[in-house]
Design a protein around this motif. Structure first.
Motif, mmCIF file in Angstrom:
data_model
loop_
_atom_site.group_PDB
_atom_site.id
_atom_site.type_symbol
_atom_site.label_atom_id
_atom_site.label_comp_id
_atom_site.label_asym_id
_atom_site.label_seq_id
_atom_site.Cartn_x
_atom_site.Cartn_y
_atom_site.Cartn_z
ATOM 1 N N UNK A 1 -4.248 4.583 4.971
ATOM 2 C CA UNK A 1 -4.634 6.125 4.177
ATOM 3 C C UNK A 1 -5.321 6.896 5.150
ATOM 4 N N UNK A 2 -6.052 6.626 6.165
ATOM 5 C CA UNK A 2 -6.886 7.326 6.659
ATOM 6 C C UNK A 2 -5.860 8.189 7.741
ATOM 7 N N UNK A 3 -5.014 7.421 8.435
ATOM 8 C CA UNK A 3 -3.938 7.706 9.343
ATOM 9 C C UNK A 3 -3.009 8.896 8.809
ATOM 10 N N UNK A 4 -2.589 8.544 7.583
ATOM 11 C CA UNK A 4 -1.748 9.313 6.591
ATOM 12 C C UNK A 4 -2.421 10.828 6.261
ATOM 13 N N UNK A 5 -3.624 10.370 5.926
ATOM 14 C CA UNK A 5 -4.531 11.635 5.489
ATOM 15 C C UNK A 5 -4.654 12.582 6.676
ATOM 16 N N UNK A 6 -5.018 12.044 8.147
ATOM 17 C CA UNK A 6 -5.111 12.896 9.072
ATOM 18 C C UNK A 6 -4.050 13.575 9.562
ATOM 19 N N UNK A 7 -2.756 12.693 9.250
ATOM 20 C CA UNK A 7 -1.471 13.486 9.456
ATOM 21 C C UNK A 7 -1.136 14.545 8.541
ATOM 22 N N UNK A 8 -1.328 14.572 7.480
ATOM 23 C CA UNK A 8 -1.256 15.455 6.378
ATOM 24 C C UNK A 8 -2.042 16.512 6.893
ATOM 25 N N UNK A 9 -3.211 16.466 6.859
ATOM 26 C CA UNK A 9 -4.363 17.315 7.416
ATOM 27 C C UNK A 9 -3.580 18.108 8.579
ATOM 28 N N UNK A 10 -3.396 17.650 9.741
ATOM 29 C CA UNK A 10 -2.564 18.288 10.729
ATOM 30 C C UNK A 10 -1.458 19.232 10.446
ATOM 31 N N UNK A 11 -0.570 18.761 9.535
ATOM 32 C CA UNK A 11 0.671 19.597 9.253
ATOM 33 C C UNK A 11 0.140 20.591 8.383
ATOM 34 N N UNK A 12 -0.689 20.484 7.257
ATOM 35 C CA UNK A 12 -1.265 21.771 6.594
ATOM 36 C C UNK A 12 -1.859 22.591 7.539
ATOM 37 N N UNK B 1 0.972 -1.243 -0.067
ATOM 38 C CA UNK B 1 0.120 -0.121 -0.121
ATOM 39 C C UNK B 1 0.876 1.254 -0.173
ATOM 40 N N UNK B 2 2.159 1.053 0.274
ATOM 41 C CA UNK B 2 3.086 2.240 0.237
ATOM 42 C C UNK B 2 2.684 3.337 -0.858
ATOM 43 N N UNK B 3 3.082 2.625 -2.290
ATOM 44 C CA UNK B 3 2.784 3.311 -3.457
ATOM 45 C C UNK B 3 1.446 4.028 -3.493
ATOM 46 N N UNK B 4 0.499 3.401 -3.187
ATOM 47 C CA UNK B 4 -0.860 4.149 -3.337
ATOM 48 C C UNK B 4 -1.064 5.440 -2.111
ATOM 49 N N UNK B 5 -0.438 5.211 -1.276
ATOM 50 C CA UNK B 5 -0.762 6.192 -0.214
ATOM 51 C C UNK B 5 0.046 7.523 -0.435
ATOM 52 N N UNK B 6 1.316 7.102 -0.855
ATOM 53 C CA UNK B 6 2.284 8.343 -1.405
ATOM 54 C C UNK B 6 1.786 8.948 -2.593
ATOM 55 N N UNK B 7 1.119 8.412 -3.460
ATOM 56 C CA UNK B 7 0.735 8.729 -4.808
ATOM 57 C C UNK B 7 -0.698 9.632 -4.632
ATOM 58 N N UNK B 8 -1.315 9.283 -3.704
ATOM 59 C CA UNK B 8 -2.706 10.094 -3.395
ATOM 60 C C UNK B 8 -2.373 11.171 -2.551
ATOM 61 N N UNK B 9 -1.361 11.320 -1.731
ATOM 62 C CA UNK B 9 -0.990 12.418 -1.010
ATOM 63 C C UNK B 9 -0.225 13.449 -1.626
ATOM 64 N N UNK B 10 0.636 12.793 -2.743
ATOM 65 C CA UNK B 10 1.401 13.813 -3.663
ATOM 66 C C UNK B 10 0.425 14.412 -4.588
ATOM 67 N N UNK B 11 -0.691 13.950 -4.760
ATOM 68 C CA UNK B 11 -1.442 14.571 -5.726
ATOM 69 C C UNK B 11 -2.495 15.634 -5.077
ATOM 70 N N UNK B 12 -2.711 15.161 -3.682
ATOM 71 C CA UNK B 12 -3.669 16.201 -2.912
ATOM 72 C C UNK B 12 -2.927 17.239 -2.370
ATOM 73 N N UNK B 13 -1.377 17.118 -1.912
ATOM 74 C CA UNK B 13 -0.879 18.376 -1.221
ATOM 75 C C UNK B 13 0.169 18.835 -2.180
ATOM 76 N N UNK B 14 0.837 18.185 -3.278
ATOM 77 C CA UNK B 14 1.593 18.728 -4.172
ATOM 78 C C UNK B 14 3.032 18.572 -3.447
ATOM 79 N N UNK B 15 2.900 17.967 -2.304
ATOM 80 C CA UNK B 15 4.492 17.777 -1.506
ATOM 81 C C UNK B 15 4.906 16.328 -1.177
#
Length: 386
Positions: free
Chosen positions: A58-69, A11-25
């Motif tokens: 994915x949920x945990x990673x998304x929430x973490x990205x949300x907190x950082x942003x 699942x690593x590639x899926x999670x990273x790919x999605x977060x790159x798309x929505x954060x650009x980082x």
């Protein structure tokens, strides 16, 4: 914990790919994916593995990205995009990531390293070990590659039309180089090349060269347990214990080739490999067919290395004299590629001149820097002149 390792791989590639798309980082995406895995290592042994590990990560990673942003006071639109990333990521995200990592604006080795880190999820230390550099050096290389993507505004998308075919060729070249690095000494890289090619085939089922490349990898990797003896020395193909070959992998590759048209160089290489892999004994090898496949491969890819392999194939199919005649087409790489000398030695031995063949094997051994390869060549020389 094994479950976390499996989830990381799948699942690593899926999670990273999605977060790159929505954060650009890129860095944020990797850091949040890594944080999610660390959280899983802490919680899963205590709470049990969730029914949908990928969705949980994915949920945990998304929430973490949300907190950082949020803390970085990023614009509301980005926050909304990340907050809405509840559903499993689309396959297109992984395709975008692969094509971005393999963009021709990046140096070839940077593409391989970035693919290993971002798509496959290998650690920087593992990648550094594979490239024989320090971890700090590899960290700088990866950082420069990501910076170049940002500075050059390389689009995070899958190309369309004619550009797709051109860029796909580059993607497959990265996977091919990755597999060869693994085949020559880092098995984990060969495994990752197979896994990524299998994934790419799932995402692009109509691309015959992707399927052909997967078949080629499976056929070559099927011999991994027979290629070296107990001392680590190379075992020639005709002396390998074929009972040690991975027959299920060979069967899968043959099935792939049966349903895949011959439309490019990987398809031809795969069929050559299949002739070797399906022969139960060395004498059963269909050398005439191999020679014909090499004739076609040399027509569309006229390189000295292919000319070398074509000469060897014709030497076995039609006699050593024919092979030695064709070997002249590979002489331009003789000084840089000791296998040209080794091929001449083998064909010379088959022609009956053992003394000259032994001399040539020793010459090839002196020209190579690879220890196991050198020992194998010296062994051949000793067999011809006890």
């Amino acid at each position: 914990m094994d479950a976390v390792a499996v989830a990381h791989r799948e699942h690593w590639g899926r999670i990273v790919a999605t977060l790159i798309r929505v954060t650009g980082d890129w860095t944020l995406a990797e850091d949040c994916a890594q944080d999610a895995l660390a959280t899983a290592l802490e919680r899963w042994p205590r709470d049990g593995v969730p029914g949908n590990p990928g969705g949980w990560l994915m949920t945990v990673a998304r929430n973490r990205a949300l907190d950082v942003l949020r803390r970085a006071a990023v614009e509301d639109r980005k926050l909304r995009e990340v907050a809405m990333t509840e559903a499993p990521p689309a396959p297109d995200d992984r395709l975008r990531l692969i094509f971005t990592c393999c963009h021709p604006a990046l140096a070839l080795e940077a593409r391989v390293a970035l693919t290993l880190r971002t798509v496959a999820g290998l650690s920087t230390s593992d990648i550094a070990r594979a490239f024989l550099v320090t971890e700090s050096t590899m960290t700088r290389r990866l950082t420069r590659a990501k910076s170049k993507i940002a500075a050059a505004r390389i689009p995070y998308r899958v190309p369309e039309g004619d550009a797709l075919g051109e860029r796909l060729t580059g993607v497959l070249a990265v996977l091919y180089l990755l597999f060869n690095r693994g085949y020559d000494g880092e098995p984990v890289l060969a495994d990752e090349a197979i896994r990524l090619t299998r994934m790419l085939g799932t995402l692009m089922p109509a691309e015959s060269e992707v399927s052909s490349l997967l078949a080629l990898f499976l056929l070559q990797h099927s011999r991994r347990h027979a290629r070296r003896d107990a001392s680590g020395d190379l075992v020639p193909l005709d002396k390998q214990d074929r009972d040690c070959w991975d027959r299920p992998a060979i069967a899968e590759a043959v099935q792939i080739l049966h349903r895949t048209p011959i439309e490019g160089p990987y398809a031809l290489q795969a069929r050559i490999a299949a002739c070797h892999a399906t022969a139960r004994t060395p004498s059963d090898t269909d050398w005439p067919s191999i020679a014909l496949w090499y004739d076609e491969l040399a027509r569309i890819q006229p390189t000295p290395v292919i000319a070398l392999n074509r000469a060897v194939a014709h030497g076995y199919a039609h006699g050593p004299a024919q092979g030695l005649k064709l070997l002249e087409q590979a002489q331009e790489i003789r000084n840089d590629y000791p296998m040209v000398i080794a091929a001449e030695a083998d064909l010379t031995a088959r022609a009956g001149d053992n003394q000259r063949a032994a001399t040539l094997f020793r010459e090839a051994a002196a020209a190579t820097t690879d220890g196991p390869e050198r020992r194998a060549l010296l062994t051949r020389a000793a067999e011809l002149q006890p």
